[in-house]
Design a protein around this motif. Structure first.
Motif, PDB file in Angstrom:
ATOM      1  N   VAL A   1     -10.414  11.426   1.667  1.00 47.14           N
ATOM      2  CA  VAL A   1     -10.144  12.052   2.957  1.00 47.14           C
ATOM      3  C   VAL A   1     -10.375  11.076   4.109  1.00 47.14           C
ATOM      4  O   VAL A   1      -9.781  11.215   5.184  1.00 47.14           O
ATOM      5  CB  VAL A   1     -11.014  13.314   3.137  1.00 47.14           C
ATOM      6  N   PHE A   2     -11.203  10.050   3.889  1.00 46.37           N
ATOM      7  CA  PHE A   2     -11.411   9.051   4.939  1.00 46.37           C
ATOM      8  C   PHE A   2     -10.145   8.229   5.171  1.00 46.37           C
ATOM      9  O   PHE A   2      -9.984   7.638   6.241  1.00 46.37           O
ATOM     10  CB  PHE A   2     -12.593   8.154   4.592  1.00 46.37           C
ATOM     11  N   GLY A   3      -9.242   8.190   4.196  1.00 45.51           N
ATOM     12  CA  GLY A   3      -7.958   7.545   4.416  1.00 45.51           C
ATOM     13  C   GLY A   3      -7.149   8.301   5.453  1.00 45.51           C
ATOM     14  O   GLY A   3      -6.557   7.709   6.360  1.00 45.51           O
ATOM     15  N   THR A   4      -7.123   9.626   5.333  1.00 46.01           N
ATOM     16  CA  THR A   4      -6.421  10.449   6.321  1.00 46.01           C
ATOM     17  C   THR A   4      -7.080  10.326   7.692  1.00 46.01           C
ATOM     18  O   THR A   4      -6.398  10.262   8.723  1.00 46.01           O
ATOM     19  CB  THR A   4      -6.410  11.912   5.872  1.00 46.01           C
ATOM     20  N   ILE A   5      -8.411  10.258   7.713  1.00 50.21           N
ATOM     21  CA  ILE A   5      -9.120  10.075   8.981  1.00 50.21           C
ATOM     22  C   ILE A   5      -8.742   8.725   9.599  1.00 50.21           C
ATOM     23  O   ILE A   5      -8.535   8.625  10.818  1.00 50.21           O
ATOM     24  CB  ILE A   5     -10.647  10.174   8.765  1.00 50.21           C
TER      25      ILE A   5
ATOM     26  N   ALA B   1       5.863  -2.238  -6.497  1.00 47.68           N
ATOM     27  CA  ALA B   1       4.403  -2.198  -6.558  1.00 47.68           C
ATOM     28  C   ALA B   1       3.846  -1.993  -7.971  1.00 47.68           C
ATOM     29  O   ALA B   1       2.959  -2.747  -8.394  1.00 47.68           O
ATOM     30  CB  ALA B   1       3.864  -1.129  -5.610  1.00 47.68           C
ATOM     31  N   PRO B   2       4.299  -0.981  -8.739  1.00 44.93           N
ATOM     32  CA  PRO B   2       3.718  -0.810 -10.076  1.00 44.93           C
ATOM     33  C   PRO B   2       4.015  -1.973 -11.004  1.00 44.93           C
ATOM     34  O   PRO B   2       3.227  -2.273 -11.911  1.00 44.93           O
ATOM     35  CB  PRO B   2       4.360   0.490 -10.582  1.00 44.93           C
ATOM     36  N   LEU B   3       5.152  -2.637 -10.806  1.00 47.47           N
ATOM     37  CA  LEU B   3       5.464  -3.810 -11.615  1.00 47.47           C
ATOM     38  C   LEU B   3       4.457  -4.917 -11.338  1.00 47.47           C
ATOM     39  O   LEU B   3       3.951  -5.573 -12.255  1.00 47.47           O
ATOM     40  CB  LEU B   3       6.884  -4.295 -11.321  1.00 47.47           C
ATOM     41  N   PHE B   4       4.126  -5.116 -10.054  1.00 50.74           N
ATOM     42  CA  PHE B   4       3.172  -6.158  -9.694  1.00 50.74           C
ATOM     43  C   PHE B   4       1.775  -5.814 -10.202  1.00 50.74           C
ATOM     44  O   PHE B   4       1.109  -6.635 -10.824  1.00 50.74           O
ATOM     45  CB  PHE B   4       3.140  -6.335  -8.172  1.00 50.74           C
ATOM     46  N   VAL B   5       1.331  -4.592  -9.934  1.00 53.78           N
ATOM     47  CA  VAL B   5      -0.023  -4.206 -10.323  1.00 53.78           C
ATOM     48  C   VAL B   5      -0.189  -4.241 -11.832  1.00 53.78           C
ATOM     49  O   VAL B   5      -1.173  -4.756 -12.361  1.00 53.78           O
ATOM     50  CB  VAL B   5      -0.361  -2.804  -9.768  1.00 53.78           C
ATOM     51  N   GLY B   6       0.801  -3.696 -12.557  1.00 52.13           N
ATOM     52  CA  GLY B   6       0.678  -3.632 -14.010  1.00 52.13           C
ATOM     53  C   GLY B   6       0.850  -4.961 -14.700  1.00 52.13           C
ATOM     54  O   GLY B   6       0.166  -5.260 -15.687  1.00 52.13           O
ATOM     55  N   ALA B   7       1.761  -5.782 -14.202  1.00 51.72           N
ATOM     56  CA  ALA B   7       2.063  -7.040 -14.886  1.00 51.72           C
ATOM     57  C   ALA B   7       1.155  -8.183 -14.460  1.00 51.72           C
ATOM     58  O   ALA B   7       0.978  -9.143 -15.209  1.00 51.72           O
ATOM     59  CB  ALA B   7       3.522  -7.436 -14.617  1.00 51.72           C
ATOM     60  N   ILE B   8       0.558  -8.105 -13.276  1.00 50.57           N
ATOM     61  CA  ILE B   8      -0.238  -9.226 -12.774  1.00 50.57           C
ATOM     62  C   ILE B   8      -1.681  -8.798 -12.506  1.00 50.57           C
ATOM     63  O   ILE B   8      -2.620  -9.318 -13.114  1.00 50.57           O
ATOM     64  CB  ILE B   8       0.394  -9.820 -11.498  1.00 50.57           C
ATOM     65  N   ALA B   9      -1.865  -7.827 -11.598  1.00 50.12           N
ATOM     66  CA  ALA B   9      -3.220  -7.474 -11.176  1.00 50.12           C
ATOM     67  C   ALA B   9      -4.054  -6.925 -12.326  1.00 50.12           C
ATOM     68  O   ALA B   9      -5.231  -7.268 -12.461  1.00 50.12           O
ATOM     69  CB  ALA B   9      -3.153  -6.451 -10.039  1.00 50.12           C
TER      70      ALA B   9
ATOM     71  N   PRO C   1       1.243  -2.436  -3.058  1.00 51.86           N
ATOM     72  CA  PRO C   1       0.397  -2.494  -4.262  1.00 51.86           C
ATOM     73  C   PRO C   1      -1.064  -2.177  -3.985  1.00 51.86           C
ATOM     74  O   PRO C   1      -1.792  -1.771  -4.891  1.00 51.86           O
ATOM     75  CB  PRO C   1       0.562  -3.949  -4.739  1.00 51.86           C
ATOM     76  N   THR C   2      -1.516  -2.349  -2.740  1.00 49.80           N
ATOM     77  CA  THR C   2      -2.931  -2.128  -2.455  1.00 49.80           C
ATOM     78  C   THR C   2      -3.299  -0.651  -2.465  1.00 49.80           C
ATOM     79  O   THR C   2      -4.482  -0.316  -2.563  1.00 49.80           O
ATOM     80  CB  THR C   2      -3.321  -2.748  -1.094  1.00 49.80           C
ATOM     81  N   ILE C   3      -2.308   0.247  -2.382  1.00 46.72           N
ATOM     82  CA  ILE C   3      -2.623   1.673  -2.488  1.00 46.72           C
ATOM     83  C   ILE C   3      -3.168   1.976  -3.877  1.00 46.72           C
ATOM     84  O   ILE C   3      -4.219   2.605  -4.033  1.00 46.72           O
ATOM     85  CB  ILE C   3      -1.377   2.526  -2.185  1.00 46.72           C
ATOM     86  N   ALA C   4      -2.458   1.514  -4.903  1.00 43.69           N
ATOM     87  CA  ALA C   4      -2.924   1.721  -6.281  1.00 43.69           C
ATOM     88  C   ALA C   4      -4.220   0.964  -6.542  1.00 43.69           C
ATOM     89  O   ALA C   4      -5.112   1.468  -7.243  1.00 43.69           O
ATOM     90  CB  ALA C   4      -1.844   1.270  -7.262  1.00 43.69           C
ATOM     91  N   LEU C   5      -4.355  -0.221  -5.977  1.00 48.07           N
ATOM     92  CA  LEU C   5      -5.566  -1.013  -6.188  1.00 48.07           C
ATOM     93  C   LEU C   5      -6.779  -0.339  -5.561  1.00 48.07           C
ATOM     94  O   LEU C   5      -7.869  -0.326  -6.148  1.00 48.07           O
ATOM     95  CB  LEU C   5      -5.376  -2.420  -5.616  1.00 48.07           C
TER      96      LEU C   5
ATOM     97  N   MET D   1     -13.444   1.584   2.793  1.00 46.53           N
ATOM     98  CA  MET D   1     -12.245   1.007   2.183  1.00 46.53           C
ATOM     99  C   MET D   1     -11.043   1.916   2.408  1.00 46.53           C
ATOM    100  O   MET D   1      -9.965   1.459   2.842  1.00 46.53           O
ATOM    101  CB  MET D   1     -12.466   0.812   0.677  1.00 46.53           C
ATOM    102  N   MET D   2     -11.192   3.213   2.131  1.00 47.69           N
ATOM    103  CA  MET D   2     -10.082   4.150   2.312  1.00 47.69           C
ATOM    104  C   MET D   2      -9.696   4.266   3.784  1.00 47.69           C
ATOM    105  O   MET D   2      -8.506   4.350   4.125  1.00 47.69           O
ATOM    106  CB  MET D   2     -10.454   5.519   1.752  1.00 47.69           C
ATOM    107  N   PHE D   3     -10.685   4.290   4.663  1.00 50.90           N
ATOM    108  CA  PHE D   3     -10.414   4.368   6.093  1.00 50.90           C
ATOM    109  C   PHE D   3      -9.523   3.205   6.528  1.00 50.90           C
ATOM    110  O   PHE D   3      -8.503   3.396   7.203  1.00 50.90           O
ATOM    111  CB  PHE D   3     -11.738   4.349   6.866  1.00 50.90           C
ATOM    112  N   LEU D   4      -9.885   1.994   6.152  1.00 44.50           N
ATOM    113  CA  LEU D   4      -9.113   0.810   6.537  1.00 44.50           C
ATOM    114  C   LEU D   4      -7.748   0.793   5.856  1.00 44.50           C
ATOM    115  O   LEU D   4      -6.746   0.394   6.462  1.00 44.50           O
ATOM    116  CB  LEU D   4      -9.893  -0.457   6.191  1.00 44.50           C
ATOM    117  N   GLN D   5      -7.698   1.229   4.585  1.00 40.52           N
ATOM    118  CA  GLN D   5      -6.447   1.211   3.834  1.00 40.52           C
ATOM    119  C   GLN D   5      -5.339   1.957   4.566  1.00 40.52           C
ATOM    120  O   GLN D   5      -4.210   1.475   4.688  1.00 40.52           O
ATOM    121  CB  GLN D   5      -6.669   1.841   2.455  1.00 40.52           C
ATOM    122  N   TYR D   6      -5.653   3.135   5.071  1.00 46.71           N
ATOM    123  CA  TYR D   6      -4.623   3.962   5.695  1.00 46.71           C
ATOM    124  C   TYR D   6      -4.559   3.787   7.214  1.00 46.71           C
ATOM    125  O   TYR D   6      -3.526   4.096   7.819  1.00 46.71           O
ATOM    126  CB  TYR D   6      -4.838   5.420   5.293  1.00 46.71           C
ATOM    127  N   ALA D   7      -5.630   3.273   7.818  1.00 49.98           N
ATOM    128  CA  ALA D   7      -5.553   2.940   9.247  1.00 49.98           C
ATOM    129  C   ALA D   7      -4.554   1.811   9.468  1.00 49.98           C
ATOM    130  O   ALA D   7      -3.794   1.818  10.444  1.00 49.98           O
ATOM    131  CB  ALA D   7      -6.933   2.549   9.768  1.00 49.98           C
TER     132      ALA D   7
END
Length: 401
Positions: free
Chosen positions: A134-138, A54-62, A109-113, A12-18
């Motif tokens: 660290v797999f995000g950095t990879i 992003a924090p408004l969306f995550v906090g108020a909806i997600a 918003p997907t970073i916080a999620l 998940m982290m790998f794909l998030q930052y790739a």
């Protein structure tokens, strides 16, 4: 935490930052070759606006109505589709900004999620999360190596790669460990979501850090927005791949950060990080001549990224974590993110755009030596201000971390 969960979260982290690294790093070069060099910083400021939202969306909806993994899946499918749409936009700056903003409003918003999904699934955050994150950095490094090896910085190929990865990730997200909504029925306000209620407890040292973090995001944005276009412009081959030197450095210095905390204290760490930004830009300004890049100088400037990023952005996050009590710590972090990645990035990217145009020659071509000396000066001045006004009231706590 089982091995299966660790592998799934690491992917998940790998794909998030790739996804992010594949297109956002070379995007400035892409804009240059679409005749939009005068608008690069303004277009990149879309990230700051999206970070504020992003924090408004995550906090108020997600957090209130839907499971985190389902929201993330929908957002990444939308982000993938919008990346393909972005690749069709030509030389219209307003349309390019709008399309870029659309992608980032879906992505940020997907970073916080992704963090929330990881935190919910692991049993020891302090011990287990760094090994997963660290797999995000990879992922970022791998994306840069692929784009660089293809020589694709000037083409829409990075947008295609990121779009395809985002679509795959969106589907994969639905299989991740579930995080049910937890804030349903609780009162919500924009102030609490952005951390504005927590800062009432901030003292002089907190506000000094906030002011200097905001100022440091201005020179930071110069790098984030223009580094790839600069490397491509001076003739550096596989610029996106070369930039991954910075991410490798980031991993190394992140592992060394506790040692530096112990010997320098957090004020010393932050000061070294700010001065490193000034040095880096001086190296950039003198890292080329009429024959092309002076490779050792450029490599050294890129390798400083670990000091620049970890010793400022990461260290500031750790200081806030230690400075505030548990009940307000999360909201204080939200405010720090609002100031840096939101407001600071908007101001910084637009300031970089102004400096880029102001230092260009009569034909509109960049004069990189003059351009990079401006953020070098800004970082040096901020370091002096920080040295004079910041008082570390948590040295013993942080050093013992």
């Amino acid at each position: 935490m089982t091995a299966s969960i660790r592998i799934r979260l690491s992917l998940m982290m790998f794909l998030q930052y790739a996804v992010w690294g594949a297109w956002f790093v070379p995007f400035s070069t892409y804009l240059v070759h679409h005749g939009l060099q005068a608008w690069i910083g303004t277009i990149y400021s879309a990230q700051g606006w999206a970070a504020i939202a992003a924090p408004l969306f995550v906090g108020a909806i997600a957090d209130r109505y839907f499971s985190a993994e389902k929201v993330m899946g929908v957002l990444h499918i939308a982000s993938g589709a919008l990346l393909f749409a972005l690749s069709t936009v030509d030389a219209d700056p307003a349309l390019m900004f709008a399309a870029t903003l659309g992608v980032l409003l879906a992505y940020m918003p997907t970073i916080a999620l992704s963090n929330a999904i990881a935190f919910n699934a692991i049993t020891d955050v302090e011990r287990q999360f760094p090994g997963i994150r660290v797999f995000g950095t990879i992922g970022w490094i791998v994306a840069g190596l692929i784009v660089g090896s293809l020589g694709a910085e000037r083409t829409p190929i990075p947008l295609y790669l990121a779009g395809a990865a985002s679509l795959v990730y969106g589907i994969y997200a639905f299989t991740l460990p579930t995080v049910p909504p937890r804030a349903g029925g609780q009162p919500v306000s924009a102030g609490s979501l952005l951390g504005l209620d927590a800062i009432r407890e901030g003292d002089r040292s907190f506000w000094a850090l906030i002011a200097c973090a905001l100022l440091m995001m201005i020179p930071f944005a110069f790098y984030n927005v223009y580094a790839n276009a600069f490397l491509d412009g001076i003739g550096m081959k596989a610029a996106a791949a070369v930039q991954t030197i910075g991410q490798v450095s980031e991993v190394g210095f992140l592992l060394l950060l506790p040692l530096f905390f112990r010997f320098l204290g957090i004020k010393g760490v932050l000061l070294v990080g700010m001065l490193a930004w000034a040095l880096r830009y001086v190296l950039f300004a003198n890292g080329f001549d009429t024959s092309g890049p002076i490779t050792p100088v450029i490599f050294l400037a890129l390798a400083l990224h670990g000091v620049c990023f970890d010793f400022v952005i990461v260290a500031a996050t750790i200081w806030v974590d230690k400075h505030f009590p548990t009940e307000t710590r999360g909201r204080a972090q939200s405010f720090l993110a609002l100031v840096t990645w939101g407001l600071g990035y908007v101001v910084g990217s637009n300031a970089a755009n102004l400096v880029f145009n102001a230092t260009a020659d009569a034909g509109g071509q960049p004069v990189w030596h003059s351009f990079w000396l401006v953020p070098a000066g800004l970082a040096a001045v901020t370091a002096v201000i920080f040295l004079l006004i910041f008082r570390d009231r948590t040295r013993g706590v942080v050093a013992a971390r």
